[in-house]
Write a protein that holds these residues in place. Structure first.
Motif, PDB file in Angstrom:
ATOM      1  N   ILE A 107       0.821  -1.200   0.000  1.00  0.00           N
ATOM      2  CA  ILE A 107       0.000   0.000   0.000  1.00  0.00           C
ATOM      3  C   ILE A 107       0.861   1.258   0.000  1.00  0.00           C
ATOM      4  O   ILE A 107       0.464   2.302  -0.522  1.00  0.00           O
ATOM      5  N   GLY A 108       2.071   1.162   0.566  1.00  0.00           N
ATOM      6  CA  GLY A 108       2.962   2.315   0.631  1.00  0.00           C
ATOM      7  C   GLY A 108       3.355   2.821  -0.750  1.00  0.00           C
ATOM      8  O   GLY A 108       3.243   4.017  -1.045  1.00  0.00           O
ATOM      9  N   LYS A 143       7.443  18.653   3.175  1.00  0.00           N
ATOM     10  CA  LYS A 143       8.609  18.021   3.791  1.00  0.00           C
ATOM     11  C   LYS A 143       8.403  17.803   5.290  1.00  0.00           C
ATOM     12  O   LYS A 143       8.822  16.786   5.846  1.00  0.00           O
ATOM     13  N   ILE A 144       7.754  18.760   5.931  1.00  0.00           N
ATOM     14  CA  ILE A 144       7.459  18.602   7.363  1.00  0.00           C
ATOM     15  C   ILE A 144       6.525  17.412   7.581  1.00  0.00           C
ATOM     16  O   ILE A 144       6.732  16.585   8.480  1.00  0.00           O
ATOM     17  N   LEU A 145       5.489  17.329   6.749  1.00  0.00           N
ATOM     18  CA  LEU A 145       4.564  16.203   6.845  1.00  0.00           C
ATOM     19  C   LEU A 145       5.276  14.886   6.545  1.00  0.00           C
ATOM     20  O   LEU A 145       5.019  13.868   7.199  1.00  0.00           O
ATOM     21  N   MET A 146       6.187  14.903   5.581  1.00  0.00           N
ATOM     22  CA  MET A 146       6.945  13.704   5.235  1.00  0.00           C
ATOM     23  C   MET A 146       7.730  13.181   6.431  1.00  0.00           C
ATOM     24  O   MET A 146       7.700  11.980   6.732  1.00  0.00           O
ATOM     25  N   VAL A 147       8.418  14.069   7.111  1.00  0.00           N
ATOM     26  CA  VAL A 147       9.210  13.662   8.274  1.00  0.00           C
ATOM     27  C   VAL A 147       8.312  13.059   9.349  1.00  0.00           C
ATOM     28  O   VAL A 147       8.590  11.982   9.887  1.00  0.00           O
ATOM     29  N   GLY A 148       7.214  13.754   9.653  1.00  0.00           N
ATOM     30  CA  GLY A 148       6.313  13.282  10.701  1.00  0.00           C
ATOM     31  C   GLY A 148       5.688  11.939  10.376  1.00  0.00           C
ATOM     32  O   GLY A 148       5.726  10.996  11.194  1.00  0.00           O
ATOM     33  N   PHE A 149       5.131  11.814   9.176  1.00  0.00           N
ATOM     34  CA  PHE A 149       4.467  10.566   8.781  1.00  0.00           C
ATOM     35  C   PHE A 149       5.460   9.418   8.640  1.00  0.00           C
ATOM     36  O   PHE A 149       5.202   8.297   9.076  1.00  0.00           O
ATOM     37  N   TYR A 154       7.412   4.368  10.327  1.00  0.00           N
ATOM     38  CA  TYR A 154       8.593   3.519  10.402  1.00  0.00           C
ATOM     39  C   TYR A 154       8.627   2.787  11.744  1.00  0.00           C
ATOM     40  O   TYR A 154       8.859   1.570  11.790  1.00  0.00           O
ATOM     41  N   TYR A 155       8.388   3.515  12.813  1.00  0.00           N
ATOM     42  CA  TYR A 155       8.423   2.881  14.133  1.00  0.00           C
ATOM     43  C   TYR A 155       7.229   1.953  14.352  1.00  0.00           C
ATOM     44  O   TYR A 155       7.266   1.064  15.202  1.00  0.00           O
ATOM     45  N   GLY A 158       7.979  -0.484  10.289  1.00  0.00           N
ATOM     46  CA  GLY A 158       9.284  -0.833   9.754  1.00  0.00           C
ATOM     47  C   GLY A 158       9.578  -0.104   8.454  1.00  0.00           C
ATOM     48  O   GLY A 158       9.025   0.969   8.193  1.00  0.00           O
ATOM     49  N   LEU A 159      10.409  -0.694   7.590  1.00  0.00           N
ATOM     50  CA  LEU A 159      10.877  -0.020   6.383  1.00  0.00           C
ATOM     51  C   LEU A 159       9.735   0.368   5.451  1.00  0.00           C
ATOM     52  O   LEU A 159       9.761   1.424   4.820  1.00  0.00           O
ATOM     53  N   GLU A 160       8.732  -0.482   5.317  1.00  0.00           N
ATOM     54  CA  GLU A 160       7.607  -0.168   4.432  1.00  0.00           C
ATOM     55  C   GLU A 160       6.879   1.099   4.882  1.00  0.00           C
ATOM     56  O   GLU A 160       6.322   1.840   4.071  1.00  0.00           O
ATOM     57  N   GLY A 161       6.907   1.360   6.186  1.00  0.00           N
ATOM     58  CA  GLY A 161       6.235   2.536   6.718  1.00  0.00           C
ATOM     59  C   GLY A 161       6.861   3.840   6.253  1.00  0.00           C
ATOM     60  O   GLY A 161       6.185   4.873   6.198  1.00  0.00           O
ATOM     61  N   VAL A 162       8.166   3.803   5.920  1.00  0.00           N
ATOM     62  CA  VAL A 162       8.834   5.014   5.435  1.00  0.00           C
ATOM     63  C   VAL A 162       8.204   5.467   4.118  1.00  0.00           C
ATOM     64  O   VAL A 162       7.857   6.642   3.943  1.00  0.00           O
ATOM     65  N   ILE A 163       8.033   4.538   3.190  1.00  0.00           N
ATOM     66  CA  ILE A 163       7.451   4.878   1.892  1.00  0.00           C
ATOM     67  C   ILE A 163       5.994   5.278   2.046  1.00  0.00           C
ATOM     68  O   ILE A 163       5.514   6.220   1.391  1.00  0.00           O
ATOM     69  N   LEU A 164       5.263   4.592   2.923  1.00  0.00           N
ATOM     70  CA  LEU A 164       3.869   4.943   3.185  1.00  0.00           C
ATOM     71  C   LEU A 164       3.763   6.369   3.717  1.00  0.00           C
ATOM     72  O   LEU A 164       2.906   7.156   3.278  1.00  0.00           O
ATOM     73  N   GLY A 165       4.632   6.724   4.655  1.00  0.00           N
ATOM     74  CA  GLY A 165       4.610   8.062   5.227  1.00  0.00           C
ATOM     75  C   GLY A 165       4.899   9.141   4.204  1.00  0.00           C
ATOM     76  O   GLY A 165       4.246  10.197   4.188  1.00  0.00           O
ATOM     77  N   ILE A 166       5.862   8.881   3.312  1.00  0.00           N
ATOM     78  CA  ILE A 166       6.177   9.852   2.257  1.00  0.00           C
ATOM     79  C   ILE A 166       4.973  10.031   1.341  1.00  0.00           C
ATOM     80  O   ILE A 166       4.604  11.151   0.974  1.00  0.00           O
ATOM     81  N   GLY A 167       4.329   8.915   0.986  1.00  0.00           N
ATOM     82  CA  GLY A 167       3.161   8.991   0.113  1.00  0.00           C
ATOM     83  C   GLY A 167       2.029   9.806   0.720  1.00  0.00           C
ATOM     84  O   GLY A 167       1.418  10.642   0.046  1.00  0.00           O
TER      85      GLY A 167
END
Length: 385
Positions: A107-108, A143-149, A154-155, A158-167
């Motif tokens: 989904i990310g 960019k601020i939203l990217m960092v927060g999400f 991620y926590y 895991g790693l998949e959460g990084v891409i999901l947060g950026i999206g």
């Protein structure tokens, strides 16, 4: 001879300063974010994240259909092309989202693709209208939203959460698309006369995206995620070194499109790029061991890719000129030159020199494109600013 006042200088470069401040702030936020993740993950996991983002980036560009430059150029010319372009872009991205989810079951990546198209359409319209303050606000907020999400997911995942947060960080800008669709007229007849420019712009985006991500897709299976992690850190440093040329490009493209070019600014930008390349080459072995002791192999990579700041800056200046004159085919061929030289060089030099050879391939590709664009401008079109 009348003396130019400080107020006149300020007013003349106010828009450039606004774009510059927004881009610098956004790039610093993004840079700190990725540097933090690099130190947190280590080379191998950092390389793995970079690999999946490369896949997401390529699919996003395929979905985007090259519509960014189209919106900027024709909006700057005062043409109401946004509504039909926006509808086409959204439909294309939804189709890609379904396909990506069926293939990768992530989904990310799917949300990254849709969000990227939304954000890119919104910011293209803003640049085309020369609303530089709004552009800077959008950029920094994303960019601020990217960092927060990204940190949150991620926590949590895991790693998949990084891409999901950026999206997810792209989605708030759907409101801009919605407002433009409500106010504008959905006239698809505006598209037909510009199919050639749109197709050239699309292939241009594809070639530039593949040139930005293909190296990562090749490095990972050939050399492993750890090597890719070191290479990606070098690319991240390169992104910081090219902030200024990128700012100038975003500023001059709408102006080149409306016949208001700035030759002195372009020359100054190229001069500054030489200084930036030197700084990257000199400071890498001093700073990197202190900040990133796990990435010692990235020192020479950074020194090599720093050289590419110069031809890359030259390329942006000429790309703006050609696109502003609706000569997208020349830019397209130039990108093809870049990609061809880079891919061939990756396989040849990568085998001989490892990750340093991959970095050298980037320099050769950018240099080949610069030679081509300068030659075409001087010999064939003989365009002046």
């Amino acid at each position: 001879k009348r003396r130019i006042t400080i107020k006149e200088v300020f007013n003349k470069f106010k828009d450039l300063g606004t774009v510059g401040l927004g881009n610098i702030t956004a790039s610093l936020i993004s840079g700190i974010f990725w540097f933090y993740f690099a130190s947190l993950l280590g080379a191998e996991q950092y390389g793995e994240v970079s690999y999946y983002i490369a896949i997401a980036g390529i699919v996003s560009t395929i979905s985007f259909l090259g519509l960014g430059n189209v919106v900027i150029v024709y909006t700057a010319k005062g043409e109401k092309i946004q509504p039909p372009i926006f509808v086409i872009g959204i439909i294309s991205s939804i189709i890609s989202v379904i396909a990506v989810f069926l293939i990768f079951s992530q989904i990310g990546i799917s949300l990254y693709v849709l969000g990227y198209v939304i954000f890119s359409l919104a910011t293209a319209e803003i640049l085309g209208k020369k609303q530089y303050r709004s552009y800077s606000t959008y950029l920094v907020t994303q960019k601020i939203l990217m960092v927060g999400f990204a940190l949150f997911f991620y926590y949590y995942m895991g790693l998949e959460g990084v891409i999901l947060g950026i999206g997810l960080s792209f989605f708030p800008y759907l409101t801009r698309i919605y407002k433009s669709l409500r106010k504008g007229k959905l006239d698809f007849s505006l598209i037909r006369p510009r199919i050639g420019f749109i197709m050239n712009s699309y292939v241009l985006d594809l070639t530039r995206t593949f040139s930005g991500y293909t190296d990562k897709l090749i490095v990972a299976p050939l050399f492993g995620f750890a090597i890719l992690g070191n290479y990606q850190l070098g690319i991240q440093i390169l992104a910081i070194l090219t902030i200024l040329p990128g700012i100038v490009y975003q500023y001059i493209l709408p102006r080149d499109s409306s016949g208001d070019s700035n030759k002195k600014l372009k020359k100054l930008t190229i001069t500054v790029s030489i200084i930036l390349a030197g700084l990257g080459f000199i400071l890498a072995p001093i700073i990197l061991p202190i900040l990133f002791p796990k990435f010692t192999e990235a020192i020479e990579v950074i020194q090599i890719v720093s050289i590419s700041v110069i031809p890359s800056t030259i390329n942006l200046m000429y790309i703006s000129k050609f696109l502003g004159n609706e000569l997208s085919k020349i830019v397209l061929i130039g990108s093809g030159v870049f990609l061809s030289v880079q891919i061939v060089s990756i396989f040849i030099l990568g085998e001989l020199m490892g990750v340093n050879g991959v970095a050298m391939a980037l320099v050769l590709g950018a240099s080949a494109e610069a030679i081509f664009l300068v030659t075409v401008n001087k010999v064939i079109y003989k365009l002046t600013d």
